[in-house]
Write a protein that holds these residues in place. Structure first.
Motif, short mmCIF file in Angstrom:
data_model
loop_
_atom_site.label_atom_id
_atom_site.label_comp_id
_atom_site.label_asym_id
_atom_site.label_seq_id
_atom_site.Cartn_x
_atom_site.Cartn_y
_atom_site.Cartn_z
N VAL A 107 0.84 -1.20 0.00
CA VAL A 107 0.00 0.00 0.00
C VAL A 107 0.87 1.25 0.00
O VAL A 107 0.61 2.20 -0.75
CB VAL A 107 -0.99 -0.01 1.20
CG1 VAL A 107 -1.73 1.30 1.29
CG2 VAL A 107 -1.97 -1.17 1.05
N LEU A 108 1.92 1.27 0.82
CA LEU A 108 2.83 2.41 0.82
C LEU A 108 3.57 2.51 -0.52
O LEU A 108 3.76 3.61 -1.05
CB LEU A 108 3.83 2.28 1.97
CG LEU A 108 4.68 3.50 2.27
CD1 LEU A 108 3.81 4.71 2.59
CD2 LEU A 108 5.60 3.21 3.45
N GLY A 109 3.95 1.39 -1.08
CA GLY A 109 4.58 1.38 -2.40
C GLY A 109 3.65 1.91 -3.48
O GLY A 109 4.08 2.64 -4.37
N ALA A 110 2.36 1.54 -3.40
CA ALA A 110 1.39 2.06 -4.37
C ALA A 110 1.25 3.57 -4.25
O ALA A 110 1.13 4.27 -5.26
CB ALA A 110 0.03 1.38 -4.15
N LEU A 111 1.29 4.07 -3.03
CA LEU A 111 1.23 5.52 -2.83
C LEU A 111 2.44 6.20 -3.46
O LEU A 111 2.31 7.21 -4.17
CB LEU A 111 1.15 5.83 -1.33
CG LEU A 111 1.15 7.30 -0.93
CD1 LEU A 111 -0.10 8.00 -1.45
CD2 LEU A 111 1.26 7.44 0.56
N ILE A 112 3.62 5.65 -3.24
CA ILE A 112 4.85 6.23 -3.80
C ILE A 112 4.85 6.13 -5.32
O ILE A 112 5.19 7.10 -6.01
CB ILE A 112 6.08 5.57 -3.18
CG1 ILE A 112 6.20 5.96 -1.70
CG2 ILE A 112 7.35 5.96 -3.93
CD1 ILE A 112 7.24 5.20 -0.94
N VAL A 113 4.46 4.99 -5.86
CA VAL A 113 4.41 4.82 -7.32
C VAL A 113 3.43 5.83 -7.92
O VAL A 113 3.73 6.45 -8.95
CB VAL A 113 4.03 3.37 -7.70
CG1 VAL A 113 3.64 3.27 -9.16
CG2 VAL A 113 5.17 2.43 -7.38
N THR A 114 2.30 6.03 -7.29
CA THR A 114 1.32 6.99 -7.80
C THR A 114 1.87 8.41 -7.79
O THR A 114 1.73 9.14 -8.77
CB THR A 114 0.03 6.92 -6.95
OG1 THR A 114 -0.49 5.59 -7.00
CG2 THR A 114 -1.01 7.89 -7.45
#
Length: 130
Positions: A107-114
């Motif tokens: 979830v944190l990775g998805a936030l950073i990727v976004t």
């Protein structure tokens, strides 16, 4: 074709930044050559692009009630699912892309990727489709 290459490059940079910032995401093993790491990042970015193109519309349609209920925040969970799916596809192909925990790392990775993809999309010009 140019747009596809730009999107793949943006995805690759965004995934690399997420792996660099989060200890629970491993993209390209340490101790391998630059060419091997670069090839891994490009191939994982291609897989992530295909997953986004094919699975994301279906996942967002199925999650639409939750997305509306959470005022769009559930989109990060959908994006985390897409990252996890990319990891699942990359594993049998022998690519070094590992996400250790879903709720924290994905979830944190998805936030950073976004965020990184959004910033790079602002910086890079859109190609003309003439």
């Amino acid at each position: 074709m140019t747009n596809f290459l730009i999107r793949t490059a943006v995805n690759g940079v965004a995934l690399w930044v997420a792996a660099w910032l989060i200890d629970g995401i491993v993209l390209a093993e340490d101790g391998t050559t630059f060419a091997s790491n670069f090839a891994t990042i490009v191939l994982v970015a291609l897989i992530f692009g295909v997953v986004n193109a094919v699975v994301k519309p279906i996942a967002k349609l199925l999650a639409f009630p939750l997305i509306v209920l959470t005022l769009g925040l559930f989109t990060f969970v959908v994006n985390a699912f897409l990252l996890q799916l990319t990891e699942w596809i990359s594993e049998p192909l022998g690519l070094s892309f590992v996400i250790e925990e879903f709720w924290w790392d994905a979830v944190l990775g998805a936030l950073i990727v976004t965020i990184v993809a959004m910033i790079l999309s602002w910086i890079l010009p859109e190609p003309d489709d003439d």
